[in-house]
Design an enzyme around this catalytic site. Structure first.
Site, PDB file in Angstrom:
ATOM      1  N   PRO A   1      14.187  28.629   0.147  1.00 47.27           N
ATOM      2  CA  PRO A   1      12.640  28.906  -0.029  1.00 47.27           C
ATOM      3  C   PRO A   1      12.667  29.866  -1.100  1.00 47.27           C
ATOM      4  O   PRO A   1      13.114  30.930  -1.362  1.00 47.27           O
ATOM      5  CB  PRO A   1      12.734  29.755   1.494  1.00 47.27           C
ATOM      6  CG  PRO A   1      13.668  29.514   2.211  1.00 47.27           C
ATOM      7  CD  PRO A   1      14.836  29.075   1.322  1.00 47.27           C
TER       8      PRO A   1
ATOM      9  N   HIS B   1      17.885  24.969  -4.774  1.00 47.53           N
ATOM     10  CA  HIS B   1      18.169  23.715  -4.839  1.00 47.53           C
ATOM     11  C   HIS B   1      19.163  23.427  -5.974  1.00 47.53           C
ATOM     12  O   HIS B   1      19.811  22.270  -5.919  1.00 47.53           O
ATOM     13  CB  HIS B   1      16.792  23.220  -5.393  1.00 47.53           C
ATOM     14  CG  HIS B   1      16.280  23.630  -6.486  1.00 47.53           C
ATOM     15  ND1 HIS B   1      15.474  24.901  -6.589  1.00 47.53           N
ATOM     16  CD2 HIS B   1      16.123  23.203  -7.688  1.00 47.53           C
ATOM     17  CE1 HIS B   1      14.971  25.162  -7.729  1.00 47.53           C
ATOM     18  NE2 HIS B   1      15.459  24.117  -8.630  1.00 47.53           N
TER      19      HIS B   1
ATOM     20  N   HIS C   1       1.465  48.809  16.483  1.00 48.55           N
ATOM     21  CA  HIS C   1       0.190  48.150  16.768  1.00 48.55           C
ATOM     22  C   HIS C   1      -0.001  46.798  17.244  1.00 48.55           C
ATOM     23  O   HIS C   1      -0.273  45.660  16.478  1.00 48.55           O
ATOM     24  CB  HIS C   1      -0.683  48.113  15.484  1.00 48.55           C
ATOM     25  CG  HIS C   1      -0.920  49.756  14.901  1.00 48.55           C
ATOM     26  ND1 HIS C   1       0.176  50.474  14.905  1.00 48.55           N
ATOM     27  CD2 HIS C   1      -2.053  50.384  14.810  1.00 48.55           C
ATOM     28  CE1 HIS C   1      -0.306  51.619  14.266  1.00 48.55           C
ATOM     29  NE2 HIS C   1      -1.379  51.638  14.327  1.00 48.55           N
TER      30      HIS C   1
ATOM     31  N   HIS D   1      19.522  17.844  -6.303  1.00 41.92           N
ATOM     32  CA  HIS D   1      18.767  18.417  -7.597  1.00 41.92           C
ATOM     33  C   HIS D   1      19.774  18.528  -8.829  1.00 41.92           C
ATOM     34  O   HIS D   1      20.388  19.598  -8.815  1.00 41.92           O
ATOM     35  CB  HIS D   1      18.161  19.703  -7.216  1.00 41.92           C
ATOM     36  CG  HIS D   1      17.090  19.705  -6.269  1.00 41.92           C
ATOM     37  ND1 HIS D   1      17.484  19.640  -4.687  1.00 41.92           N
ATOM     38  CD2 HIS D   1      15.635  19.530  -6.171  1.00 41.92           C
ATOM     39  CE1 HIS D   1      16.525  19.531  -3.722  1.00 41.92           C
ATOM     40  NE2 HIS D   1      15.352  19.614  -4.598  1.00 41.92           N
TER      41      HIS D   1
ATOM     42  N   SER E   1       1.907  55.619  10.404  1.00 38.57           N
ATOM     43  CA  SER E   1       1.392  54.832  11.603  1.00 38.57           C
ATOM     44  C   SER E   1       2.593  54.252  12.299  1.00 38.57           C
ATOM     45  O   SER E   1       2.313  54.198  13.567  1.00 38.57           O
ATOM     46  CB  SER E   1       0.497  53.813  10.844  1.00 38.57           C
ATOM     47  OG  SER E   1      -0.758  54.378  10.598  1.00 38.57           O
TER      48      SER E   1
ATOM     49  N   HIS F   1      -6.658  42.548  12.656  1.00 35.49           N
ATOM     50  CA  HIS F   1      -5.685  43.420  12.798  1.00 35.49           C
ATOM     51  C   HIS F   1      -4.864  43.128  14.139  1.00 35.49           C
ATOM     52  O   HIS F   1      -3.825  44.046  14.361  1.00 35.49           O
ATOM     53  CB  HIS F   1      -5.790  44.674  12.594  1.00 35.49           C
ATOM     54  CG  HIS F   1      -6.263  45.267  11.039  1.00 35.49           C
ATOM     55  ND1 HIS F   1      -7.083  44.250  10.267  1.00 35.49           N
ATOM     56  CD2 HIS F   1      -5.442  45.925  10.163  1.00 35.49           C
ATOM     57  CE1 HIS F   1      -6.914  44.695   9.047  1.00 35.49           C
ATOM     58  NE2 HIS F   1      -5.924  45.953   8.884  1.00 35.49           N
TER      59      HIS F   1
ATOM     60  N   GLU G   1       4.695  43.429   2.247  1.00 33.37           N
ATOM     61  CA  GLU G   1       5.466  43.295   3.519  1.00 33.37           C
ATOM     62  C   GLU G   1       6.548  42.074   3.228  1.00 33.37           C
ATOM     63  O   GLU G   1       7.618  42.116   3.774  1.00 33.37           O
ATOM     64  CB  GLU G   1       4.447  42.525   4.443  1.00 33.37           C
ATOM     65  CG  GLU G   1       3.429  43.648   4.985  1.00 33.37           C
ATOM     66  CD  GLU G   1       2.171  43.542   4.025  1.00 33.37           C
ATOM     67  OE1 GLU G   1       2.044  42.696   3.146  1.00 33.37           O
ATOM     68  OE2 GLU G   1       1.175  44.670   4.372  1.00 33.37           O
TER      69      GLU G   1
ATOM     70  N   ARG H   1       5.325  53.293  19.692  1.00 35.33           N
ATOM     71  CA  ARG H   1       5.595  53.616  18.323  1.00 35.33           C
ATOM     72  C   ARG H   1       6.125  55.072  18.066  1.00 35.33           C
ATOM     73  O   ARG H   1       6.983  55.451  17.424  1.00 35.33           O
ATOM     74  CB  ARG H   1       4.626  53.392  17.438  1.00 35.33           C
ATOM     75  CG  ARG H   1       3.173  54.387  17.686  1.00 35.33           C
ATOM     76  CD  ARG H   1       2.321  54.158  16.472  1.00 35.33           C
ATOM     77  NE  ARG H   1       0.917  54.702  17.088  1.00 35.33           N
ATOM     78  CZ  ARG H   1      -0.094  55.232  16.199  1.00 35.33           C
ATOM     79  NH1 ARG H   1       0.058  55.018  14.953  1.00 35.33           N
ATOM     80  NH2 ARG H   1      -1.082  55.739  16.681  1.00 35.33           N
TER      81      ARG H   1
ATOM     82  N   HIS I   1      14.421  16.684 -11.360  1.00 35.52           N
ATOM     83  CA  HIS I   1      14.208  18.003 -10.769  1.00 35.52           C
ATOM     84  C   HIS I   1      15.269  17.448  -9.388  1.00 35.52           C
ATOM     85  O   HIS I   1      16.260  18.228  -9.080  1.00 35.52           O
ATOM     86  CB  HIS I   1      12.954  18.159 -10.217  1.00 35.52           C
ATOM     87  CG  HIS I   1      12.907  19.453  -9.376  1.00 35.52           C
ATOM     88  ND1 HIS I   1      13.153  20.811  -9.702  1.00 35.52           N
ATOM     89  CD2 HIS I   1      12.767  19.569  -8.203  1.00 35.52           C
ATOM     90  CE1 HIS I   1      13.281  21.366  -8.656  1.00 35.52           C
ATOM     91  NE2 HIS I   1      12.740  20.813  -7.672  1.00 35.52           N
TER      92      HIS I   1
END
Lengths: 684, 684
Positions: free
Chosen positions: B131, B70, B479, B30, B399, B491, B430, B372, B277
């Protein structure tokens, strides 16, 4: 402040008390958001939504998406109170979708009221939500589908597809990147048929949103090109209705309505606290809350007049609109029979006759063609006969070869396109692409999304949801192995194939030559209730001689005997995709040396597993223990096919950056290596 | 317009020509972005960055992140021209990181110049990028680590950790949701030590960004709470330097510098086009471009004075700063020996002595404790002895039980916390959490991120990159099965375990009781160069009697014989996590009935596979064909352990919403089912 106690207020409080009661009875669930948003959702449904409870399948209904899926009782209460009818085997029946007994079964085994709303499981649920941000992005797909259907089918005097998409979302949605991607896309596409209602309650599971989320959301949506409106108090139903009117009136931009609310409004102790988010209020708090509302203490109580009020509002308005539409469509059918026939096929998820008549057959060619390239040709052959196949890539169309020639770009006029365009430009937004594709599929239009296989990692959640919802979304992933070459390990998929195969319901197809590509498309297009993933090569694959070897139609069975010595095999070579050529070349040398070899091409584990045991035993005879599988990917899962005695040639770590021939040598993907493994397996 | 031809301009053009030449020679890569951003990157390095090329490991160096991975040749050119030294086995050596020959080996097998920059592979590369969006989010983690280290270790007169993090990003980054999440987080955290430089070239792979990306990015960052600055021309180096000064001067907000650039600037035909590119410019275009620059036609030519100029600028400044820092640290060591010792451990990725001394041992308890919950206890026991263990959840800490008690919240003072806090609040983000965790790990601080296992789908890309980079990031996922219960199939993870196991290098641990949880933490904390994933239950798990059964220390070997009849087994029961109790109960009944059974607890496939064959054969004797594996997850991959003759009790589709006891019955996770399968396997 609360409006005066009247029938509207009674309806609103009934939504609240049903939600509280159901969560309490289940001893599990999320009461707070349902209580806070009851006035908003009620006003939207009762006074704005064009929806006929007697026909939840009416194609021109407004769509309501509960992106805050954890507030499922809000939706279930509305479905029950508004009397939405049930749908069985794709047909509306006389029985209600949800009875009061169904609400009492909230979150119980086999119930119609699972913890999060599930499309296809409960009539009135437009999409499966719960994983945050997904509903938001689905709704962008729904709005795209409306624009596309209207652009293709509406005629002067026939506004057949003229509906609005409303999405209820929360702080969690606003924090999720997928919703950001979708919002940017909707702003770019100027989707004036889309309204997101954002519940800003300033509470998340860990406490006040001040701990993590203090940006100016309204300004952000302004930056995306949305109309931004604000409601200062979720209980101000009159004010909210005015904003909904402004949203409808703005047809050149999507609308974002920021609603300030108090979670668990009315609960004396828990209102405005994180404790009201994800657990029952408790009997005492429920009693006190009902007293505050002036509601009956009785569990699951629906005061007289509530259902009638819904019937007189939402029900009457929806019935009239749906009746008018059906009359309009009957007229349309006379005036535009071909278009009407297309619409009926779309709604029934059927294919036009001859849809596959232009799919090419490829001649034997040692040099061959990349499977992404042949896939592009087959896609175009199908697109020519299936006008409602639309899709695009996450800014990779020149590489994924997924452009529909002469299909036009799906764009607003301002960006030099038209909403009738069939080529979507998703931008570098894989996650939203997946969820938008699902939203389009929900309207019956057949969508595909494309990218590099490695980036399926960015969009795993919507691929999973496509399967859970039973949607025939198509995902075209190219650059499917170290065949990527110089871009290196960040771009070379290893575990992606097995993770997609392990996702229940998804059909993964990794064709081995151009004719297998054609058969893969022939196999996946007729799917009506499950997603398909195509894994395609960047590099050229030889086109096999199908007079010498078996027909590629075996693809439909997932795996088939491509070549066989005719004797009881001493060794079976199993391969997929770009590694099939290695198996074939090795086979030729083995049989020339008198080794009884067989080649099994195995483009799809899932389809193979669905064949009768007798067919599977024919392809992979249990008595033949000598087996070599070859796939430039993770070994995990292959043991099932090579068995205890067999061996696998694959990738045991990450790839590397280099021209492909070097990588094939480095990682052992050579004919010699296959032959050596095969001879060992054959005991030679 | 270009500045007058001078040594600066010569340096800039040399970066450009090296980049063009390397891509051309590799016939892959690139060139366009490297050419456009050469003046920006040059000015940043030469005139602003505090970086000592002679010591790329200097802890207080400014960080430069090339999120547009890149454009790797931009970074490789800078590494070469500035004379960054190589690092071998964690030590700086005299040899250069990249010679001109290394640049000539761009994208070739075994080279130090792979297609995308790889951390640990090439000295001077701060994080692996490619990425899109990941580098942006990593840089937020780096900035968090700087704030935390400074808050913990800096003393009056000892500004030890006082560095800035600079990130070069592009349109693709801006479209990716993970970067949006990270930007919102950085704004909230008021990271005044962070500057993103956004290359707005208006070109993406499919063409003009007008086809997909027309939002007002500057306004969006303003909404996130960033200082927003604009450079109208990427070639305006003086103007850019002023903006960098403004960025440094603003210490209470991160800074976003929007740079308008022309991709492949200077290429007569390809400048400003998508063609520049991702492919070489071609020999003719390169010749013409070099002529436009007034540069030599010679390939890989570095004009005299360029390297010296870098040495006099970046080099001299960095050397002085690094020398001063080392002197400062020597003084610090005298004044604060304990803190200095901690810093040295952090930088060496070593653990303090006695780090595991407070890890609890759990007593036999039939009722037991959710893994947990025990994990939360063990995490706190470790955190008490390992002060640089910091982390948090994606709005699920109550949790996931991942709060460090008395650890304080990592927050700016404005949000009532301190940068010395050890509890991060990631919000419902996340994906950014995963990448931020990796960014923190890059500084040596030990981070964890937590969530529900199902939402590992939202953050798969950074989990993969943690492994590719060799980072000991810790991911705590609770979980972990249908044990989720009422929240239902959206879930309930099914394929998540196998997809994480299939990701090369990742260690997945699914402990079966509280003592296995303790051993799992004891196993994962000493890891220095690979990520670990903990899969933990929502529901209680009985704490097994470790006097009767084998010690949980077997966890370290991935799988171990937990219980055995003492005879040659007729059947081996293999289980993980919450299903271990089923195997144990079935075992007890089987041996009471005289069936020679064995229980193998198998918390980690990866660790088991790393044991010698002899150990593996001891645990799973090849001669014993009667095998039953039990795991409430996808069957894929288990065939390897149950073999051709064995059987598996798992999930063959999605879960459902109901209380757990109902689900266990529905999906066949009962002691009776295990016994029945075991007896059949034993031929009874």
């Amino acid at each position: 402040g609360a409006p005066a106690r009247d029938i509207d207020r009674t309806c609103i409080d009934t939504i609240r008390t049903l939600s509280m009661d159901a969560v309490q009875k289940a001893n599990s669930g999320h009461p707070g958001t349902a209580m806070a948003l009851a006035p908003v959702a009620y006003t939207l449904w009762q006074d704005a939504l064009s929806y006929d409870p007697a026909d939840p399948l009416w194609p021109a209904r407004d769509r309501f998406v509960l992106s805050v899926g954890h507030a499922s009782m809000l939706l279930y209460s509305l479905i029950h109170l508004s009397g939405i009818r049930d749908v069985v085997d794709g047909k509306v029946v006389g029985a209600p979708s949800l009875t009061i007994d169904d609400l009492k079964q909230f979150r119980q085994i086999g119930s119609k009221t699972p913890g999060h709303p599930e499309y296809h499981h409960t009539a009135g649920v437009e999409t499966t939500t719960g994983p945050l941000g997904q509903g938001c992005a689905n709704s962008v797909g729904m709005a795209i589908a409306q624009k596309w259907l209207a652009a293709r089918f509406d005629k002067p005097g026939f506004p057949l597809f003229d509906y609005h998409v409303y999405t209820l979302c929360g702080d969690g949605d606003m924090m999720e990147g997928v919703a950001s991607e979708a919002a940017s896309t909707a702003g770019h596409l100027k989707l004036g048929n889309l309204t997101w209602i954002y519940d800003s309650n300033r509470i998340s599971i860990e406490g006040s949103t001040d701990i993590a989320f203090t940006e100016d959301v309204a300004k952000r949506f302004d930056a995306y090109g949305w109309q931004v409106l604000v409601l200062k108090d979720a209980n101000d139903t009159a004010g909210f209705l005015k904003l909904l009117e402004q949203a409808k009136a703005e047809t050149t931009r999507p609308t974002f309505i920021l609603v300030h609310s108090v979670i668990a409004w009315g609960a004396p102790k828990k209102a405005g606290t994180a404790a009201a988010h994800g657990e029952p209020l408790g009997a005492d708090e429920i009693k006190a809350t009902k007293a505050f509302y002036g509601a009956s203490e009785q569990d699951f109580f629906v005061p007289e007049g509530v259902e009638k009020h819904f019937q007189d509002g939402l029900g009457a308005r929806g019935a009239a609109a749906s009746k008018k539409w059906k009359e309009l469509f009957a007229e349309y059918k006379k005036a535009y029979p071909d278009e009407a026939a297309e619409i009926e096929l779309i709604l029934a998820r059927k294919l036009p006759e001859g849809w596959d008549s232009e799919i090419p057959t490829y001649k034997t060619d040692a040099k061959g063609v990349a499977s992404r390239q042949s896939s592009g040709e087959v896609l175009n052959a199908v697109a020519a006969k299936l006008p409602w196949l639309i899709g695009g890539a996450a800014d990779l169309a020149p590489s994924t070869k997924t452009l529909i020639k002469d299909g036009g770009a799906f764009q607003p006029a301002e960006w030099n396109g038209s909403y009738a365009g069939r080529n979507l430009h998703f931008g570098v937004r894989e996650h939203a692409m997946g969820a938008i594709v699902n939203g389009i599929a929900l309207a019956g239009v057949r969508p595909y999304g494309a990218g590099f296989l490695i980036f399926s990692d960015y969009m795993k959640p919507p691929i999973r949801l496509a399967s859970l919802m039973g949607l025939p979304s198509i995902f075209v992933f190219t650059h499917d192995s170290i065949g990527v070459g110089e871009d290196g390990p960040t771009h070379q998929p290893i575990e992606q194939l097995v993770q997609l195969r392990a996702t229940p319901g998804v059909i993964v197809l990794r064709p081995g030559d151009a004719n297998e590509v054609a058969e893969a498309w022939r196999t996946l297009i007729p799917l009506t209730n499950r997603p398909a993933v195509l894994a395609l090569s960047r590099q050229n694959l030889p086109t096999l001689d199908r007079e010498k070897y078996a027909s590629a139609s075996g693809v439909q069975k997932g795996a088939y005997v491509l070549a066989d010595s005719g004797k009881t095999p001493a060794v079976i070579l199993i391969a997929t995709g770009s590694e099939l050529q290695l198996a074939v070349e090795a086979y030729e040398k083995l049989i020339a040396d008198g080794v009884a070899a067989r080649v099994v091409s195995m483009p799809s584990w899932e389809l193979f597993e669905e064949q009768p045991q007798s067919y599977r035993d024919e392809v992979l005879p249990p008595a033949v223990k000598g087996r070599v599988a070859i796939e430039a990917a993770s070994p995990i899962g292959w043991h099932r096919y090579v068995g205890d005695a067999g061996t696998f040639i694959g990738m045991n770590g990450f790839g590397a950056s280099a021209p492909l021939p070097e990588l094939l040598k480095k990682f052992g993907f050579t004919v010699d290596a296959v032959i050596a493994a095969a001879r060992k397996q054959a005991g030679l």
